[in-house]
Design a protein around this motif. Structure first.
Motif, PDB file in Angstrom:
ATOM      1  N   LEU A  73      -0.763  16.137   5.545  1.00  0.00           N
ATOM      2  CA  LEU A  73      -1.894  16.293   4.630  1.00  0.00           C
ATOM      3  C   LEU A  73      -1.546  15.794   3.233  1.00  0.00           C
ATOM      4  N   ARG A  74      -0.330  16.098   2.799  1.00  0.00           N
ATOM      5  CA  ARG A  74       0.120  15.647   1.480  1.00  0.00           C
ATOM      6  C   ARG A  74       0.189  14.121   1.419  1.00  0.00           C
ATOM      7  N   ILE A  75       0.747  13.517   2.469  1.00  0.00           N
ATOM      8  CA  ILE A  75       0.861  12.051   2.502  1.00  0.00           C
ATOM      9  C   ILE A  75      -0.523  11.416   2.535  1.00  0.00           C
ATOM     10  N   ALA A  76      -1.441  11.995   3.312  1.00  0.00           N
ATOM     11  CA  ALA A  76      -2.810  11.474   3.370  1.00  0.00           C
ATOM     12  C   ALA A  76      -3.453  11.520   1.987  1.00  0.00           C
ATOM     13  N   GLY A  77      -3.170  12.600   1.231  1.00  0.00           N
ATOM     14  CA  GLY A  77      -3.682  12.677  -0.133  1.00  0.00           C
ATOM     15  C   GLY A  77      -3.090  11.602  -1.022  1.00  0.00           C
TER      16      GLY A  77
END
Length: 294
Positions: A73-77
């Protein structure tokens, strides 16, 4: 508390050189292939990186991320925003290029440091500062600039605090700290010997401790009860003055100060007005003393 949805790539960059071999391979694979990595399961990522799903789980633990899903989720952000590589200063570059490089690096440093802030740790830090009878700020070199800035800011709102640029003086003062006092250690690397010793002395005296370091485990962070982090992968080798890291440290200090200020708003305004008037009085003309004959 909302889940963090960014800083995944920054965290991996911060930590990859400090990871065990198998976990480092996964971090390097993700950094090279972030878009496809967020669609993998732990098993698939383990195979693609030549490791295992267990190593993926260990990686998440090592970088202090709750789970592989949280990391994705962090990388997608992160992928919602373009992330340019940081370039070091070269010979005979134009002033226009210097302005663009330093501005870009500074903005990115502030953004990634903000994304790395843990709201629970920040909240705990603010509560501890509010409750402290006395705050001892300490840092060495460029980190000492951030420590001095913190002392100047919190002193203006009537917090009893000190900054000692000399380690011997700091050790002497901290040795007499009480359980209601706070030792705030600042170190870019997190491995500064003097800062770790000041925290250790403070702990023995029973004082509370806060650290401000680069992201991840370190000597200084491990000694503190509350950990605040800055981004550090942005510091090119040429800039020995620690430009980005110093700016990131000052940014966190500003955030802490404003959070404390808004928590005690009416008192803070009164203290700031009083200190502003005191400074103004310094520049008022001093009346002449009357002579004995007058």
């Amino acid at each position: 508390m909302p889940q963090k949805v960014n800083a995944g790539l920054a965290i991996l960059e911060e930590m990859k050189d400090r990871l065990p071999r198998s976990e480092r391979k996964i971090a390097e694979y993700i950094l090279k292939n972030p878009k496809e990595s967020i669609n993998f399961t732990a098993v698939e990522l383990g195979k693609k990186s030549g490791t295992s799903s267990a190593a993926v789980i260990r990686l998440c633990k090592s970088i202090q991320v709750n789970s592989f899903q949280d990391l994705k989720l962090r990388i997608a952000g992160d992928l919602q925003h373009e992330r340019k590589d940081v370039r070091d200063i070269g010979p005979n570059e134009s002033f226009e290029t210097m302005v663009e490089k330093i501005t870009h690096q500074s903005i990115r440093s502030l953004r990634e440091t903000t994304n790395m802030l843990d709201m629970e740790q920040l909240s705990n830090a603010v509560k501890t500062i509010l409750q402290a009878d006395h705050i001892y700020f300490f840092g060495v070199g460029a980190s000492g600039i951030a420590a001095m800035d913190a002392q100047q800011k919190f002193m203006r709102i009537h917090k009893q605090c000190s900054f000692y640029p000399d380690a011997h003086l700091a050790a002497t003062a901290v040795a007499n700290a009480s359980k209601n006092d706070l030792i705030f250690g600042i170190s870019f690397s997190g491995e500064t010997h003097e800062v770790s010793k000041i925290l250790e002395i403070g702990m023995k005296a029973g004082a509370k401790t806060i650290s401000l370091t680069r992201y991840g485990n370190s000597l200084v962070a491990d000694l503190a009860e509350i950990n605040l982090f800055t981004a550090s992968s942005l510091e090119p080798a040429f800039r020995s003055g620690a430009t980005s890291s110093r700016l990131a440290q000052l940014h966190v200090i500003d955030i802490l100060f404003m959070c404390v200020a808004t928590s005690t708003f009416e008192q803070t305004i009164g203290y700031l007005d009083a200190t502003r008037m005191a400074i103004d009085d310094l520049y008022q003309k001093v009346p002449k003393r009357k002579s004995a004959n007058e």
